[in-house]
Design a protein around this motif. Sequence first.
Motif, PDB file in Angstrom:
ATOM      1  N   THR A   1       2.067   0.338   8.054  1.00 30.76           N
ATOM      2  CA  THR A   1       0.757   0.069   8.649  1.00 30.76           C
ATOM      3  C   THR A   1      -0.056   1.356   8.640  1.00 30.76           C
ATOM      4  O   THR A   1       0.400   2.391   9.143  1.00 30.76           O
ATOM      5  CB  THR A   1       0.904  -0.430  10.101  1.00 30.76           C
ATOM      6  OG1 THR A   1       1.775  -1.562  10.125  1.00 30.76           O
ATOM      7  CG2 THR A   1      -0.455  -0.834  10.662  1.00 30.76           C
ATOM      8  N   TRP A   2      -1.240   1.271   8.079  1.00 31.89           N
ATOM      9  CA  TRP A   2      -2.112   2.432   8.001  1.00 31.89           C
ATOM     10  C   TRP A   2      -2.488   2.907   9.398  1.00 31.89           C
ATOM     11  O   TRP A   2      -2.861   2.112  10.261  1.00 31.89           O
ATOM     12  CB  TRP A   2      -3.366   2.061   7.204  1.00 31.89           C
ATOM     13  CG  TRP A   2      -4.336   3.177   7.002  1.00 31.89           C
ATOM     14  CD1 TRP A   2      -4.053   4.479   6.706  1.00 31.89           C
ATOM     15  CD2 TRP A   2      -5.750   3.081   7.072  1.00 31.89           C
ATOM     16  NE1 TRP A   2      -5.205   5.208   6.593  1.00 31.89           N
ATOM     17  CE2 TRP A   2      -6.278   4.376   6.809  1.00 31.89           C
ATOM     18  CE3 TRP A   2      -6.642   2.034   7.321  1.00 31.89           C
ATOM     19  CZ2 TRP A   2      -7.637   4.641   6.807  1.00 31.89           C
ATOM     20  CZ3 TRP A   2      -7.996   2.306   7.305  1.00 31.89           C
ATOM     21  CH2 TRP A   2      -8.489   3.593   7.045  1.00 31.89           C
TER      22      TRP A   2
ATOM     23  N   SER B   1      -6.229   3.827   2.603  1.00 32.15           N
ATOM     24  CA  SER B   1      -5.826   2.426   2.730  1.00 32.15           C
ATOM     25  C   SER B   1      -5.577   1.854   1.345  1.00 32.15           C
ATOM     26  O   SER B   1      -5.944   2.437   0.329  1.00 32.15           O
ATOM     27  CB  SER B   1      -6.902   1.629   3.469  1.00 32.15           C
ATOM     28  OG  SER B   1      -8.149   1.810   2.833  1.00 32.15           O
TER      29      SER B   1
ATOM     30  N   VAL C   1      -5.211  -7.859   5.415  1.00 28.18           N
ATOM     31  CA  VAL C   1      -6.386  -7.142   5.862  1.00 28.18           C
ATOM     32  C   VAL C   1      -6.952  -7.921   7.039  1.00 28.18           C
ATOM     33  O   VAL C   1      -7.002  -9.154   7.007  1.00 28.18           O
ATOM     34  CB  VAL C   1      -7.431  -6.987   4.728  1.00 28.18           C
ATOM     35  CG1 VAL C   1      -7.703  -8.306   4.053  1.00 28.18           C
ATOM     36  CG2 VAL C   1      -8.724  -6.395   5.252  1.00 28.18           C
TER      37      VAL C   1
ATOM     38  N   ARG D   1     -10.358  -3.369   4.499  1.00 28.14           N
ATOM     39  CA  ARG D   1      -9.417  -2.812   3.539  1.00 28.14           C
ATOM     40  C   ARG D   1      -8.012  -3.282   3.904  1.00 28.14           C
ATOM     41  O   ARG D   1      -7.756  -3.666   5.050  1.00 28.14           O
ATOM     42  CB  ARG D   1      -9.475  -1.282   3.536  1.00 28.14           C
ATOM     43  CG  ARG D   1      -9.166  -0.649   4.864  1.00 28.14           C
ATOM     44  CD  ARG D   1      -9.565   0.791   4.900  1.00 28.14           C
ATOM     45  NE  ARG D   1     -10.953   0.956   4.526  1.00 28.14           N
ATOM     46  CZ  ARG D   1     -11.979   0.758   5.352  1.00 28.14           C
ATOM     47  NH1 ARG D   1     -11.757   0.360   6.595  1.00 28.14           N
ATOM     48  NH2 ARG D   1     -13.204   0.936   4.955  1.00 28.14           N
TER      49      ARG D   1
ATOM     50  N   THR E   1      -4.573  -2.850   5.100  1.00 27.08           N
ATOM     51  CA  THR E   1      -3.964  -1.820   5.959  1.00 27.08           C
ATOM     52  C   THR E   1      -2.521  -2.131   6.323  1.00 27.08           C
ATOM     53  O   THR E   1      -1.895  -1.373   7.056  1.00 27.08           O
ATOM     54  CB  THR E   1      -4.777  -1.692   7.259  1.00 27.08           C
ATOM     55  OG1 THR E   1      -4.882  -2.981   7.871  1.00 27.08           O
ATOM     56  CG2 THR E   1      -6.164  -1.155   6.983  1.00 27.08           C
TER      57      THR E   1
ATOM     58  N   GLN F   1      -0.487   7.452  -2.382  1.00 29.86           N
ATOM     59  CA  GLN F   1      -0.612   7.396  -0.923  1.00 29.86           C
ATOM     60  C   GLN F   1       0.390   8.339  -0.270  1.00 29.86           C
ATOM     61  O   GLN F   1       1.518   8.485  -0.732  1.00 29.86           O
ATOM     62  CB  GLN F   1      -0.382   5.972  -0.412  1.00 29.86           C
ATOM     63  CG  GLN F   1      -1.356   4.944  -0.956  1.00 29.86           C
ATOM     64  CD  GLN F   1      -2.770   5.142  -0.431  1.00 29.86           C
ATOM     65  OE1 GLN F   1      -2.997   5.948   0.474  1.00 29.86           O
ATOM     66  NE2 GLN F   1      -3.722   4.435  -0.996  1.00 29.86           N
TER      67      GLN F   1
ATOM     68  N   TYR G   1       1.058   6.441   7.274  1.00 30.62           N
ATOM     69  CA  TYR G   1       1.457   5.069   7.594  1.00 30.62           C
ATOM     70  C   TYR G   1       2.578   5.061   8.630  1.00 30.62           C
ATOM     71  O   TYR G   1       3.436   5.945   8.644  1.00 30.62           O
ATOM     72  CB  TYR G   1       1.929   4.331   6.329  1.00 30.62           C
ATOM     73  CG  TYR G   1       0.833   4.155   5.317  1.00 30.62           C
ATOM     74  CD1 TYR G   1       0.063   3.003   5.299  1.00 30.62           C
ATOM     75  CD2 TYR G   1       0.553   5.160   4.394  1.00 30.62           C
ATOM     76  CE1 TYR G   1      -0.958   2.846   4.375  1.00 30.62           C
ATOM     77  CE2 TYR G   1      -0.471   5.014   3.470  1.00 30.62           C
ATOM     78  CZ  TYR G   1      -1.219   3.860   3.465  1.00 30.62           C
ATOM     79  OH  TYR G   1      -2.238   3.707   2.574  1.00 30.62           O
TER      80      TYR G   1
END
Length: 470
Positions: free
Chosen positions: A55-56, A67, A90, A205, A207, A235, A240
């Motif tokens: 999870t962002w 994201s 999202v 976005r 996420t 990333q 996250y």
Amino acid sequence: MKPAHLKPAKSAYPAYLVLALGLLVLTWSTLLGSSLPAKLADLGGLHKTDKITATWLGNFHQPEAASFTLKDMRQLSQYNLRDYDLAYAVEASTSAAYQKNQNPAQVLGVNDRYDQFQQINLKAGGFLTVEQENQQVAVIDEDLAQALFQNRNVVGLEIELYGRKFRIVGVAGADHSLIGTLTDRGYGTVYIPAKILLELEADSRITFLAVETKDAGTTGRNTAVLTTALTSIGQDPANYKIIDYNLAGLLMEQGNLLRNFLAGAVAMVMLFALLRGKIRGLDHFCRQRLRDNYWREMIKEDAVRLMLDMAVILALVAVMLLVWKLIRFSLYIPPENIPDELIDISFWVDLIQRGIQTRMQSAGDAAPPGEVQLNVLNTIRNWNLFLNIFLGWPLFWLGLYQTRLLGEKLLKVEVFCSVFLLAALSLGTALLWIIKMTPVIGTGEALLVFSSVFLTALTKIGQMIRGHTC
């Protein structure tokens, strides 16, 4: 002044009430604790706890490069995670409308695999399919259907989102369990294809990412697979919050193991007290007999008595070994929480800072449903363990101590404990059904509570009786 022997006897009802409250807390704690890991698995959909999520940690309303994009999801599913089931989501919020009726709604843009990672109890229709990723279709929950249509049979009808018409292809059942009630946001939920939501919400976005796991152990392989995949699409895994639900389930189960260990430790202490008393009694008997007889004569004359006493001693030792085998377990501590050296102040400071930063980063965001449910279950687990240790056992011992002071008979106390434990077991099971949590009654756990209660009563009340007869 009345003679002391004419004073009215104190009522034993308060003592039995305290005893009953202690037994109720212990029994309920055992039932609830055993049901929590099962509930966590039920909330995980088809994959149960065999999943890992990312999870962002950024803010949903601030455009950030950290994201995910649909291109990232396609790359992961085609290359790094091609052998794994994968779901993403999202989140947004808007008003859902039907004719003149409007209602706020949480909108989740998801792919077709999302329902395999979350509990979505479909009441009618089906979930989104891969063929519908470019279509304006929706799955709504039954609470939103009732609010907009005053009816739950709405498959085929249309609702309006963002000024566009979406055809309803499925109706999901609302979660009216305790966990569902505690995590309810007060408005309905709509599932639509992620691609459509990304087109409608310019600032939205992806996420949330969920990936199937194939390693149920504690080796860290699942986390390594996911962090490697995140790195492959540019990333930073540090952006996250990564949760391996296999480990989350294991850590939740450890609360039950700790509770069982405490009950078993109580039983072990009482068994040891009985064993010590039996050995002392046998030693005293032998010393008395050997004053007037030789060993050979004593063994010949008292063979039955000696054999029975030895059999009881061996039986107590065997039960102690059995209890120990039942309660012993290996405590699991996540490797990232273990320093190379125990006396390492900087490690513990960094560990606390990481925890605080993670909470601060996610404080302004709504966590995905699965994470919210996990947090609630962990909170219940912690309170359940706390009440078991610091309320259940103290109340039980206090009630037992009061009945001992009042000179209550051992048989009466044991019968009361037996009857009330069975009643508490039935009541606890009924309460679990009421809050819609499947009761999981572990035979070993129930026996540990029962045996520790009976052995404590037998030892403490029995000591008082022996003291009065001496």
